[in-house]
Design a protein around this motif. Sequence first.
Motif, PDB file in Angstrom:
ATOM      1  N   ASN A   1       0.942  -1.267  -0.023  1.00  0.00           N
ATOM      2  CA  ASN A   1      -0.059   0.047   0.027  1.00  0.00           C
ATOM      3  C   ASN A   1       0.862   1.264   0.031  1.00  0.00           C
ATOM      4  OD1 ASN A   1      -1.823   1.792   0.376  1.00  0.00           O
ATOM      5  ND2 ASN A   1      -3.086   0.512   1.805  1.00  0.00           N
ATOM      6  N   ILE A   2       0.704   2.158  -1.039  1.00  0.00           N
ATOM      7  CA  ILE A   2       1.608   3.377  -1.216  1.00  0.00           C
ATOM      8  C   ILE A   2       0.724   4.483  -1.145  1.00  0.00           C
ATOM      9  CG2 ILE A   2       3.160   4.653  -2.697  1.00  0.00           C
ATOM     10  CD1 ILE A   2       3.532   2.051  -4.088  1.00  0.00           C
ATOM     11  N   ASN A   3       1.184   5.145  -0.090  1.00  0.00           N
ATOM     12  CA  ASN A   3       0.411   6.439   0.458  1.00  0.00           C
ATOM     13  C   ASN A   3       1.021   7.632  -0.525  1.00  0.00           C
ATOM     14  OD1 ASN A   3      -0.703   9.053   1.271  1.00  0.00           O
ATOM     15  ND2 ASN A   3       0.350   8.694   3.313  1.00  0.00           N
ATOM     16  N   LYS A   4       0.184   7.683  -1.822  1.00  0.00           N
ATOM     17  CA  LYS A   4       0.579   8.959  -2.495  1.00  0.00           C
ATOM     18  C   LYS A   4      -0.457   9.612  -2.601  1.00  0.00           C
ATOM     19  CE  LYS A   4       4.549   7.632  -3.949  1.00  0.00           C
ATOM     20  NZ  LYS A   4       5.747   8.201  -3.253  1.00  0.00           N
TER      21      LYS A   4
ATOM     22  N   GLU B   1       4.961   3.698   2.558  1.00  0.00           N
ATOM     23  CA  GLU B   1       4.500   2.501   1.853  1.00  0.00           C
ATOM     24  C   GLU B   1       4.805   1.350   2.838  1.00  0.00           C
ATOM     25  OE1 GLU B   1       6.096   1.561  -2.324  1.00  0.00           O
ATOM     26  OE2 GLU B   1       7.751   0.704  -1.012  1.00  0.00           O
TER      27      GLU B   1
ATOM     28  N   GLU C   1       4.391  -2.954   3.338  1.00  0.00           N
ATOM     29  CA  GLU C   1       4.143  -4.606   2.780  1.00  0.00           C
ATOM     30  C   GLU C   1       4.335  -5.293   4.253  1.00  0.00           C
ATOM     31  OE1 GLU C   1       5.589  -7.748  -0.445  1.00  0.00           O
ATOM     32  OE2 GLU C   1       6.673  -5.580  -0.300  1.00  0.00           O
TER      33      GLU C   1
END
Length: 146
Positions: free
Chosen positions: A2-5, A93, A95
């Motif tokens: 999950n990437i917080n952009k 981010e 994992e």
Amino acid sequence: MNINKQPTTSYRWETFSHMADIGIRGFGNSPEEALIAVSLALISVITDPQKVSPTSSVSIICQDDSYDLLLYDWLNCLIFKMATENMLFSAFEVELHLPFLRGTAWGETVDREKHNPAVEVKGATFTELFFGQNGNQWIAQCIVDV
């Protein structure tokens, strides 16, 4: 992964009072979202996360047997990186596959005028430590020593 952009406002988190310390709590539809949210709650104890530009990154790897202990390790690694790298973070981010947690935190060097840091967080504690599900929602929380 999950990437917080997305803007930090897309994650739900809160802080709460606890005697002389501060509680942090993050919510998510997955364990990764809850970790990102509680990470933003941690930063919010120090400064407004939206004031922090995600220009540099640090990597973090944790290994432990439970979600609770991975949360504790993750938060203490973030606090250690903030102290030793003189940084604040605003994007994450993660994992998570038990027993491993791999993540990246993006932020910038502390600028006292820009960030106006309120307190120094010394560490995450085992007090009220919880990382699990409540119904369909994931919650990550603990008390941090300030």
